[in-house]
Motif scaffolding. Structure first.
Motif, PDB file in Angstrom:
ATOM      1  N   PRO A   1       0.813  -1.228   0.000  1.00  0.00           N
ATOM      2  CA  PRO A   1       0.000   0.000   0.000  1.00  0.00           C
ATOM      3  C   PRO A   1       0.841   1.270   0.000  1.00  0.00           C
ATOM      4  CG  PRO A   1      -0.821  -1.568   1.626  1.00  0.00           C
ATOM      5  CD  PRO A   1       0.497  -2.091   1.154  1.00  0.00           C
ATOM      6  N   LEU A   2       1.975   1.233   0.691  1.00  0.00           N
ATOM      7  CA  LEU A   2       2.865   2.400   0.687  1.00  0.00           C
ATOM      8  C   LEU A   2       3.433   2.637  -0.704  1.00  0.00           C
ATOM      9  CD1 LEU A   2       4.863   1.800   3.997  1.00  0.00           C
ATOM     10  CD2 LEU A   2       2.845   3.187   3.653  1.00  0.00           C
ATOM     11  N   ALA A   3       3.780   1.558  -1.391  1.00  0.00           N
ATOM     12  CA  ALA A   3       4.331   1.688  -2.738  1.00  0.00           C
ATOM     13  C   ALA A   3       3.293   2.261  -3.700  1.00  0.00           C
ATOM     14  CB  ALA A   3       4.828   0.332  -3.238  1.00  0.00           C
ATOM     15  N   VAL A   4       2.033   1.883  -3.514  1.00  0.00           N
ATOM     16  CA  VAL A   4       0.961   2.383  -4.385  1.00  0.00           C
ATOM     17  C   VAL A   4       0.811   3.897  -4.243  1.00  0.00           C
ATOM     18  CG1 VAL A   4      -1.519   2.334  -4.825  1.00  0.00           C
ATOM     19  CG2 VAL A   4      -0.288   0.193  -4.439  1.00  0.00           C
ATOM     20  N   VAL A   5       0.704   4.383  -3.004  1.00  0.00           N
ATOM     21  CA  VAL A   5       0.529   5.823  -2.811  1.00  0.00           C
ATOM     22  C   VAL A   5       1.820   6.579  -3.137  1.00  0.00           C
ATOM     23  CG1 VAL A   5      -1.347   5.592  -1.144  1.00  0.00           C
ATOM     24  CG2 VAL A   5       1.004   5.571  -0.326  1.00  0.00           C
ATOM     25  N   HIS A   6       2.973   5.936  -2.934  1.00  0.00           N
ATOM     26  CA  HIS A   6       4.245   6.551  -3.333  1.00  0.00           C
ATOM     27  C   HIS A   6       4.287   6.745  -4.845  1.00  0.00           C
ATOM     28  CE1 HIS A   6       8.547   7.440  -3.330  1.00  0.00           C
ATOM     29  NE2 HIS A   6       8.739   6.465  -4.200  1.00  0.00           N
ATOM     30  N   THR A   7       3.830   5.754  -5.580  1.00  0.00           N
ATOM     31  CA  THR A   7       3.780   5.841  -7.041  1.00  0.00           C
ATOM     32  C   THR A   7       2.834   6.946  -7.487  1.00  0.00           C
ATOM     33  OG1 THR A   7       4.181   3.462  -7.172  1.00  0.00           O
ATOM     34  CG2 THR A   7       3.361   4.539  -9.150  1.00  0.00           C
ATOM     35  N   LEU A   8       1.648   6.971  -6.893  1.00  0.00           N
ATOM     36  CA  LEU A   8       0.651   7.978  -7.275  1.00  0.00           C
ATOM     37  C   LEU A   8       1.131   9.382  -6.928  1.00  0.00           C
ATOM     38  CD1 LEU A   8      -2.639   6.183  -6.158  1.00  0.00           C
ATOM     39  CD2 LEU A   8      -1.815   6.534  -8.495  1.00  0.00           C
ATOM     40  N   GLY A   9       1.799   9.536  -5.782  1.00  0.00           N
ATOM     41  CA  GLY A   9       2.282  10.849  -5.388  1.00  0.00           C
ATOM     42  C   GLY A   9       3.252  11.440  -6.393  1.00  0.00           C
ATOM     43  N   ASN A  10       4.200  10.639  -6.847  1.00  0.00           N
ATOM     44  CA  ASN A  10       5.165  11.138  -7.830  1.00  0.00           C
ATOM     45  C   ASN A  10       4.538  11.304  -9.206  1.00  0.00           C
ATOM     46  OD1 ASN A  10       8.015  11.140  -6.470  1.00  0.00           O
ATOM     47  ND2 ASN A  10       7.084   9.242  -5.794  1.00  0.00           N
ATOM     48  N   LEU A  11       3.581  10.433  -9.546  1.00  0.00           N
ATOM     49  CA  LEU A  11       2.899  10.559 -10.838  1.00  0.00           C
ATOM     50  C   LEU A  11       2.083  11.845 -10.902  1.00  0.00           C
ATOM     51  CD1 LEU A  11       1.994   9.471 -13.569  1.00  0.00           C
ATOM     52  CD2 LEU A  11       0.245   8.105 -12.378  1.00  0.00           C
ATOM     53  N   PHE A  12       1.329  12.149  -9.855  1.00  0.00           N
ATOM     54  CA  PHE A  12       0.531  13.380  -9.834  1.00  0.00           C
ATOM     55  C   PHE A  12       1.420  14.625  -9.837  1.00  0.00           C
ATOM     56  CE2 PHE A  12      -2.998  10.744  -7.835  1.00  0.00           C
ATOM     57  CZ  PHE A  12      -3.783  10.779  -8.981  1.00  0.00           C
ATOM     58  N   THR A  13       2.585  14.543  -9.196  1.00  0.00           N
ATOM     59  CA  THR A  13       3.510  15.686  -9.232  1.00  0.00           C
ATOM     60  C   THR A  13       3.971  15.963 -10.661  1.00  0.00           C
ATOM     61  OG1 THR A  13       4.298  15.259  -6.979  1.00  0.00           O
ATOM     62  CG2 THR A  13       5.725  16.555  -8.408  1.00  0.00           C
ATOM     63  N   ASN A  14       4.313  14.901 -11.399  1.00  0.00           N
ATOM     64  CA  ASN A  14       4.727  15.079 -12.792  1.00  0.00           C
ATOM     65  C   ASN A  14       3.583  15.598 -13.654  1.00  0.00           C
ATOM     66  OD1 ASN A  14       7.420  14.338 -12.515  1.00  0.00           O
ATOM     67  ND2 ASN A  14       7.010  12.166 -12.850  1.00  0.00           N
ATOM     68  N   MET A  15       2.361  15.143 -13.355  1.00  0.00           N
ATOM     69  CA  MET A  15       1.210  15.655 -14.106  1.00  0.00           C
ATOM     70  C   MET A  15       1.042  17.153 -13.878  1.00  0.00           C
ATOM     71  SD  MET A  15      -1.698  12.705 -13.625  1.00  0.00           S
ATOM     72  CE  MET A  15      -1.595  11.135 -14.501  1.00  0.00           C
ATOM     73  N   SER A  16       1.205  17.582 -12.644  1.00  0.00           N
ATOM     74  CA  SER A  16       1.068  19.005 -12.335  1.00  0.00           C
ATOM     75  C   SER A  16       2.179  19.827 -12.973  1.00  0.00           C
ATOM     76  CB  SER A  16       1.073  19.198 -10.813  1.00  0.00           C
ATOM     77  OG  SER A  16       0.954  20.564 -10.474  1.00  0.00           O
ATOM     78  N   LEU A  17       3.410  19.314 -12.915  1.00  0.00           N
ATOM     79  CA  LEU A  17       4.541  20.034 -13.520  1.00  0.00           C
ATOM     80  C   LEU A  17       4.371  20.169 -15.024  1.00  0.00           C
ATOM     81  CD1 LEU A  17       7.562  18.489 -11.557  1.00  0.00           C
ATOM     82  CD2 LEU A  17       6.732  20.846 -11.426  1.00  0.00           C
ATOM     83  N   GLY A  18       3.683  19.212 -15.643  1.00  0.00           N
ATOM     84  CA  GLY A  18       3.454  19.293 -17.083  1.00  0.00           C
ATOM     85  C   GLY A  18       2.382  20.291 -17.456  1.00  0.00           C
ATOM     86  N   LYS A  19       1.547  20.706 -16.492  1.00  0.00           N
ATOM     87  CA  LYS A  19       0.416  21.582 -16.800  1.00  0.00           C
ATOM     88  C   LYS A  19       0.623  23.025 -16.346  1.00  0.00           C
ATOM     89  CE  LYS A  19      -2.271  18.378 -18.552  1.00  0.00           C
ATOM     90  NZ  LYS A  19      -2.715  18.429 -19.980  1.00  0.00           N
ATOM     91  N   VAL A  20       1.296  23.229 -15.215  1.00  0.00           N
ATOM     92  CA  VAL A  20       1.474  24.580 -14.670  1.00  0.00           C
ATOM     93  C   VAL A  20       2.956  24.811 -14.387  1.00  0.00           C
ATOM     94  CG1 VAL A  20      -0.847  24.649 -13.679  1.00  0.00           C
ATOM     95  CG2 VAL A  20       1.055  23.775 -12.308  1.00  0.00           C
ATOM     96  N   SER A  21       3.275  26.011 -13.947  1.00  0.00           N
ATOM     97  CA  SER A  21       4.677  26.356 -13.684  1.00  0.00           C
ATOM     98  C   SER A  21       5.198  25.601 -12.465  1.00  0.00           C
ATOM     99  CB  SER A  21       4.815  27.864 -13.455  1.00  0.00           C
ATOM    100  OG  SER A  21       4.125  28.245 -12.277  1.00  0.00           O
ATOM    101  N   VAL A  22       6.515  25.470 -12.391  1.00  0.00           N
ATOM    102  CA  VAL A  22       7.154  24.794 -11.259  1.00  0.00           C
ATOM    103  C   VAL A  22       6.850  25.528  -9.961  1.00  0.00           C
ATOM    104  CG1 VAL A  22       9.368  24.138 -10.247  1.00  0.00           C
ATOM    105  CG2 VAL A  22       8.986  23.851 -12.696  1.00  0.00           C
ATOM    106  N   SER A  23       6.899  26.853 -10.008  1.00  0.00           N
ATOM    107  CA  SER A  23       6.664  27.636  -8.794  1.00  0.00           C
ATOM    108  C   SER A  23       5.249  27.437  -8.277  1.00  0.00           C
ATOM    109  CB  SER A  23       6.933  29.119  -9.064  1.00  0.00           C
ATOM    110  OG  SER A  23       6.110  29.597 -10.115  1.00  0.00           O
ATOM    111  N   PHE A  24       4.275  27.357  -9.187  1.00  0.00           N
ATOM    112  CA  PHE A  24       2.897  27.181  -8.741  1.00  0.00           C
ATOM    113  C   PHE A  24       2.662  25.772  -8.193  1.00  0.00           C
ATOM    114  CE2 PHE A  24      -1.763  26.601  -9.776  1.00  0.00           C
ATOM    115  CZ  PHE A  24      -2.205  27.380  -8.714  1.00  0.00           C
ATOM    116  N   THR A  25       3.263  24.774  -8.815  1.00  0.00           N
ATOM    117  CA  THR A  25       3.140  23.407  -8.307  1.00  0.00           C
ATOM    118  C   THR A  25       3.649  23.319  -6.875  1.00  0.00           C
ATOM    119  OG1 THR A  25       3.324  22.388 -10.494  1.00  0.00           O
ATOM    120  CG2 THR A  25       3.912  21.018  -8.611  1.00  0.00           C
ATOM    121  N   HIS A  26       4.788  23.922  -6.611  1.00  0.00           N
ATOM    122  CA  HIS A  26       5.362  23.839  -5.268  1.00  0.00           C
ATOM    123  C   HIS A  26       4.643  24.746  -4.279  1.00  0.00           C
ATOM    124  CE1 HIS A  26       8.825  21.140  -5.697  1.00  0.00           C
ATOM    125  NE2 HIS A  26       8.813  21.526  -6.967  1.00  0.00           N
ATOM    126  N   THR A  27       3.999  25.782  -4.769  1.00  0.00           N
ATOM    127  CA  THR A  27       3.161  26.588  -3.877  1.00  0.00           C
ATOM    128  C   THR A  27       1.968  25.771  -3.401  1.00  0.00           C
ATOM    129  OG1 THR A  27       3.808  28.640  -5.001  1.00  0.00           O
ATOM    130  CG2 THR A  27       1.793  28.699  -3.685  1.00  0.00           C
TER     131      THR A  27
END
Length: 407
Positions: free
Chosen positions: A174-200
């Protein structure tokens, strides 16, 4: 002539022929032999002081015939022991100071690498996602390289290979599943908006941590903690309203990343306290990386297919070598910054790590704005600053321990 008895002292008596004794005075060897063979030679202590010898006895000691304790010897030995103890204490203090300095230096270097790897990951990852908008494939490549690094570390004995049971793998899944999703969603956000806004937006992680801990662990926040979250939520809202690159897909992807990353922490506390006591953070991260790679293979094939090939990249008009190099650097920095993060967590308290994470986020936002020349309005900058200040306040409030009420 009759044999005579010669008395040296109350504690030493000798019966011998006077002529033999006279001859023996000048022959220590024969006297030693006579003393050792004469049954009438006796040493007796009549003193209550515990074995002091008479002056005659001590004079014999000087000639090497018998031994006599030195009255000042115990004091010399005691003094020598004190000197040795002082020297050892000084050596230990010097060693402790040297070790403390080296530990501080290593910790400072780890924090520096943590920030540098984060900067390079976000910049190169954003450059790849701008021209290759396939975040699932990008995430698969990052987990694949991380898996190779982990296997090399275990094979070369850089880090000890763990012995994992089937029950432990089930607990880690279960930890690996949410770890995978967490990094996947971060990459999805970085592909759509600016880096500064993603980290905000990702500054909202404390809010989800408090919410999930209350829901699943029964850990309810104090009034101080709730108060520290208000500027976090308000600052993110203010920055979102004035963000030039805002879109809902990028916003909700970053929010989903917050939710899944904090779910990993909650699941770790809830399910792995008893089962994974023998696994340190780096080992746990390594196993999750391998599991994430395995989980991402079918996910990538279903969602995006096979896209990261030279023929596809050339057909899309992309520079193949440039994309490969940037993807490789981003993947290396992705694994490196997470590895260093866990190394820091093993050396400092969670509160200190949280403060470092807040500083790291500020560094990433500023560096990305400068590198990509992201347009930032005054209100947007104020909102980002308020959110980050709230995160810092939250990390400090979490360190406050309430004193139990006394009757």
């Amino acid at each position: 002539m009759q044999g005579a008895t010669i008395a040296f002292s109350p504690s030493l008596s000798l019966s011998a022929d006077s002529r033999n004794f006279a001859a023996a005075r000048f022959n220590s060897t024969s006297l030693h032999s006579r003393f050792s063979n004469d049954s009438s030679l006796s040493f007796s202590s009549t003193s209550s002081s515990g074995g002091k010898l008479s002056p005659i006895g001590c004079s014999l000691k000087q000639r090497g015939w018998i031994s006599c304790p030195d009255p000042g010897n115990s004091e010399v030995e005691s003094g020598g022991g004190v000197v040795r103890a002082i020297a050892e204490s000084a050596g230990e203090a010097e060693s402790s100071i040297s070790k403390g300095f080296s530990d501080t230096l290593v910790l400072g270097m780890l924090f520096g690498f943590w920030n540098i790897f984060n900067i390079y990951f976000n910049i190169y990852n954003k450059q790849v996602l701008k021209v290759f908008p396939y975040p699932v494939t990008v995430s698969l490549g990052q987990f694949a390289l991380g898996t190779v690094i982990v296997i090399l570390m275990w094979t070369l004995n850089i880090y000890k290979r763990p012995k994992i049971s089937g029950a432990q793998l089930v607990a880690i899944l279960p930890l690996a599943v949410v770890h995978t999703l967490g990094n996947l969603f971060t990459n999805m956000s970085l592909g759509k908006v600016s880096v500064s806004f993603t980290h905000t937006i990702k500054a909202m992680e404390p809010f989800f941590s408090v919410l999930l801990s209350a829901m699943f662990l029964g850990e309810y926040p104090t009034l101080w903690v709730v108060s520290s979250l208000l500027p976090v939520v308000g600052g993110v809202a203010l920055a979102s309203m004035t963000e030039a690159s805002f879109n809902w897909s990028g916003f909700w992807s970053a929010m989903a990343s917050n939710l899944t990353n904090q779910s990993r922490n909650v699941l770790s506390k809830k399910f792995m306290v008893k089962k994974e006591e023998s696994l340190d953070n780096i080992t746990l991260f390594s196993i999750m990386t391998i599991m994430s790679f395995i989980l991402m293979i079918p996910t990538t094939l279903v969602m995006e297919g096979v896209k990261f090939t030279p023929s596809y990249l050339q057909a899309a008009g992309l520079n193949v070598n440039q994309i490969f190099i940037r993807s490789l650097v981003a993947a290396l920095c992705f694994h490196a910054y997470q590895q260093v993060s866990y190394m820091i967590l093993q050396r400092v308290s969670p509160v200190t790590h949280s403060v470092g994470n807040c500083v790291k986020r500020v560094v990433v936002i500023v560096s990305s704005v400068v590198f990509f020349r992201t347009p930032v309005s005054l209100i947007n900058a104020i909102g980002t600053g308020i959110a980050l200040a709230g995160v810092f306040l939250y990390s400090r409030v979490k360190s406050i321990k309430l004193k139990p009420k006394t009757a």
